[in-house]
Design a protein around this motif. Structure first.
Motif, PDB file in Angstrom:
ATOM      1  N   HIS A 136     -46.183 -32.097  18.165  1.00 49.03           N
ATOM      2  CA  HIS A 136     -46.014 -32.317  16.737  1.00 49.03           C
ATOM      3  C   HIS A 136     -44.609 -32.861  16.495  1.00 49.03           C
ATOM      4  O   HIS A 136     -43.613 -32.207  16.839  1.00 49.03           O
ATOM      5  N   VAL A 137     -44.536 -34.049  15.906  1.00 52.75           N
ATOM      6  CA  VAL A 137     -43.251 -34.725  15.758  1.00 52.75           C
ATOM      7  C   VAL A 137     -43.169 -35.419  14.404  1.00 52.75           C
ATOM      8  O   VAL A 137     -44.183 -35.590  13.708  1.00 52.75           O
ATOM      9  N   ASP A 138     -41.941 -35.825  14.039  1.00 49.70           N
ATOM     10  CA  ASP A 138     -41.724 -36.568  12.798  1.00 49.70           C
ATOM     11  C   ASP A 138     -41.564 -38.059  13.049  1.00 49.70           C
ATOM     12  O   ASP A 138     -41.870 -38.874  12.169  1.00 49.70           O
ATOM     13  N   GLN A 139     -41.072 -38.417  14.230  1.00 51.71           N
ATOM     14  CA  GLN A 139     -40.856 -39.820  14.576  1.00 51.71           C
ATOM     15  C   GLN A 139     -41.294 -40.071  16.016  1.00 51.71           C
ATOM     16  O   GLN A 139     -41.202 -39.182  16.872  1.00 51.71           O
ATOM     17  N   VAL A 140     -41.741 -41.298  16.265  1.00 53.62           N
ATOM     18  CA  VAL A 140     -42.171 -41.704  17.606  1.00 53.62           C
ATOM     19  C   VAL A 140     -41.453 -42.998  17.976  1.00 53.62           C
ATOM     20  O   VAL A 140     -41.528 -43.992  17.242  1.00 53.62           O
ATOM     21  N   GLY A 184     -49.453 -34.534   7.749  1.00 54.73           N
ATOM     22  CA  GLY A 184     -48.456 -34.359   6.712  1.00 54.73           C
ATOM     23  C   GLY A 184     -47.519 -35.557   6.704  1.00 54.73           C
ATOM     24  O   GLY A 184     -47.949 -36.703   6.652  1.00 54.73           O
ATOM     25  N   THR A 185     -46.216 -35.279   6.762  1.00 55.88           N
ATOM     26  CA  THR A 185     -45.231 -36.362   6.834  1.00 55.88           C
ATOM     27  C   THR A 185     -44.919 -36.755   8.272  1.00 55.88           C
ATOM     28  O   THR A 185     -44.132 -37.675   8.504  1.00 55.88           O
ATOM     29  N   LYS A 216     -31.674 -37.078  11.304  1.00 56.56           N
ATOM     30  CA  LYS A 216     -31.129 -35.734  11.111  1.00 56.56           C
ATOM     31  C   LYS A 216     -32.240 -34.722  10.853  1.00 56.56           C
ATOM     32  O   LYS A 216     -33.096 -34.909  10.002  1.00 56.56           O
ATOM     33  N   ASN A 217     -32.212 -33.645  11.657  1.00 53.67           N
ATOM     34  CA  ASN A 217     -33.179 -32.542  11.556  1.00 53.67           C
ATOM     35  C   ASN A 217     -34.623 -32.988  11.764  1.00 53.67           C
ATOM     36  O   ASN A 217     -35.552 -32.332  11.277  1.00 53.67           O
ATOM     37  N   LYS A 218     -34.833 -34.076  12.474  1.00 55.32           N
ATOM     38  CA  LYS A 218     -36.173 -34.568  12.758  1.00 55.32           C
ATOM     39  C   LYS A 218     -36.619 -34.176  14.168  1.00 55.32           C
ATOM     40  O   LYS A 218     -35.806 -34.029  15.081  1.00 55.32           O
ATOM     41  N   ARG A 219     -37.921 -34.036  14.326  1.00 57.37           N
ATOM     42  CA  ARG A 219     -38.517 -33.861  15.659  1.00 57.37           C
ATOM     43  C   ARG A 219     -38.915 -35.253  16.152  1.00 57.37           C
ATOM     44  O   ARG A 219     -39.750 -35.909  15.532  1.00 57.37           O
ATOM     45  N   ILE A 220     -38.323 -35.670  17.245  1.00 55.48           N
ATOM     46  CA  ILE A 220     -38.506 -37.047  17.698  1.00 55.48           C
ATOM     47  C   ILE A 220     -39.118 -37.062  19.095  1.00 55.48           C
ATOM     48  O   ILE A 220     -38.647 -36.374  20.008  1.00 55.48           O
ATOM     49  N   ALA A 221     -40.172 -37.874  19.252  1.00 56.14           N
ATOM     50  CA  ALA A 221     -40.786 -38.080  20.565  1.00 56.14           C
ATOM     51  C   ALA A 221     -40.374 -39.447  21.086  1.00 56.14           C
ATOM     52  O   ALA A 221     -40.496 -40.450  20.383  1.00 56.14           O
ATOM     53  N   ALA A 276     -27.628 -35.134  14.030  1.00 58.32           N
ATOM     54  CA  ALA A 276     -28.375 -34.604  15.160  1.00 58.32           C
ATOM     55  C   ALA A 276     -29.831 -34.324  14.790  1.00 58.32           C
ATOM     56  O   ALA A 276     -30.112 -33.732  13.740  1.00 58.32           O
ATOM     57  N   PRO A 277     -30.780 -34.743  15.639  1.00 56.64           N
ATOM     58  CA  PRO A 277     -32.189 -34.387  15.394  1.00 56.64           C
ATOM     59  C   PRO A 277     -32.423 -32.904  15.670  1.00 56.64           C
ATOM     60  O   PRO A 277     -31.594 -32.238  16.313  1.00 56.64           O
TER      61      PRO A 277
END
Length: 446
Positions: free
Chosen positions: A332-336, A313-314, A190-195, A217-218
């Motif tokens: 720039h993403v939060d998850q891969v 960062g995180t 949720k609210n993540k930037r995902i690659a 939803a991301p």
């Protein structure tokens, strides 16, 4: 034909064939072997029961292979282990036909495979192979629980290993993982930037799942692929002739350099996107762009080859090069999520025999036409490899299209005569090939 010799009481039997790993490929070998009283077999797996790609078992995913290319039908259509027998027993034969489905869902085919496995008496679960050795003119399989079994023939069906790019290995964990475990994880999206890295079918299915997740939803999905475009499978009758025994037999006559080029040229015949997935995904992206103000955005990034990953960062910063312009870009993403496929590999229990194997330039065992590993062991001890023949047998090797034909080929080699009739009609396509006499005399370039 080899016969099972009755062993004296308290004497451990020697199997004609032991299979290690029970995925669809070895399950096919086991099913065909069950139909013959001439061959004593046993198949072992560390799992407690049959399972297949559970981390990617999307409810609407459709197999890219016809359901008629099941465990047995291509060589034994009357087998009790066929997909048709499954439909009949499950009381869904007429409903399935009425659906006019273009393919079978992965969920239903997995149910079929588990159903077939449950009917076989030569499968053994909760047994992890530890080491293979040659003792007393036999192949000995030692298991972690202390069990030891002996056989004259061995078939390795432990599957391929997930491919992890070198730039990602240091970051594997909760927010960077291989796609094969996608549905098995308690994902925080949720609210993540995902690659999503990888432009194949798995990448497409994961992107579609992320975009249609109504509960969490991301914020953004970036779909990154080193391929120049997100391309569908090459399909049609002429393309599918590649997935025939006739093509494989012609392919095996070609020089090594020509074989490598054939594999490259045919990538989209086996590794493209299913048209139904393409249409559904495109429709979802169109809807988001033009018809609604959905908070989750999708960024399509084909032709980008990721070269580096670092903590920021995180989250993470990905550095990629454009395969067309050569420009360097950052994401720039939060998850891969690594939808980077899998690679053939020998299991660790083969390590003791590794010095005795003939290996190719990729460090994989060389296989003959019957899937036998080439080694310096006794001629009467044969080791067969599944999912190890991309070089020797072409793009069909990791696919299920010729699974049954391959299983029958191996069993014929085990018994030393045609237990199954594999003679084909005349070829529909006259594939390029090198006459056998020329193969024996030519010097093939590396």
């Amino acid at each position: 034909m080899s016969q099972i010799v009755k062993m004296p009481k308290n004497t451990q039997p020697v199997y004609d064939l032991i299979g290690l790993g029970i995925g669809p490929f070895n399950l096919s070998v086991a099913a065909l072997a069950q139909s013959s009283s001439h061959i004593r077999t046993a198949f072992f797996d560390s799992k407690s029961e049959f399972s297949w790609h559970q981390g990617l078992m999307f409810s609407r995913s459709v197999l890219q292979t016809s359901f008629l290319k099941d465990l047995v039908t291509a060589v034994q259509p009357t087998s009790a282990y066929s997909f048709m027998a499954f439909l009949v027993e499950k009381k869904r034969f007429y409903d399935f036909l009425a659906g006019r489905f273009t393919g079978v869902t992965r969920v239903e085919f997995n149910e079929y495979l588990a159903w077939a496995a449950g009917k076989m008496s030569n499968l053994h679960w909760n047994h992890t192979a530890q080491e293979i050795s040659v003792k007393d003119k036999r192949l000995s399989v030692a298991f972690e629980d202390g069990r030891v079994e002996h056989t004259h023939n061995l078939v390795i069906g432990t599957g391929m290993k997930p491919f992890i790019p070198q730039w990602a290995t240091a970051y594997l964990g909760e927010n960077c993982f291989h796609a094969s475990s996608y549905l098995n994880k308690a994902r925080q999206i949720k609210n993540k930037r995902i690659a999503v890295i990888g432009g194949g079918q798995t990448g497409a299915e994961i992107v579609l799942d992320l975009l249609t997740n109504t509960q969490a939803a991301p914020l953004e999905v970036q779909w990154i692929s080193n391929l120049p475009r997100f391309s569908p499978l090459e399909e049609g009758g002429f393309v599918d002739q590649v997935f025939t025994p006739a093509y494989v037999q012609s392919y095996q006559t070609l020089p090594k350099q020509s074989q490598r080029q054939e594999v490259v040229n045919q990538k989209l015949a086996s590794d493209g996107l299913t048209p139904s997935t393409v249409d559904e995904l495109y429709g979802e992206i169109y809807r988001r762009k033009h018809l609604c103000a959905d908070p989750c955005t999708i960024t399509l990034l084909p032709g980008r080859d990721v070269k580096a990953m670092e903590q920021q960062g995180t989250g993470y910063r990905l550095t990629s090069n454009s395969t067309i312009s050569g420009q360097t870009e950052t994401q720039h993403v939060d998850q891969v999520i690594l939808a980077t496929g899998a690679k053939p590999a020998l299991p660790e229990f083969m390590t003791p025999l590794l010095p005795r194997l003939s290996l190719d330039e990729n460090g994989l065992p060389e296989l003959d036409a019957s899937y036998r590993l080439q080694w310096d062991g006794p001629r009467n001890l044969q080791i067969f490899g599944l999912n190890l023949g991309l070089s020797s047998h072409g793009i069909v090797d990791p696919q299920m299209s010729l699974m049954t034909w391959r299983s029958a080929t191996i069993l014929n080699a085990v018994v030393g005569e045609p237990l199954f009739d594999l003679e084909e009609d005349s070829e529909l396509i006259d594939w390029p090939s090198v006459p056998r006499a020329e193969i024996l005399n030519q010097v093939i370039p590396a």
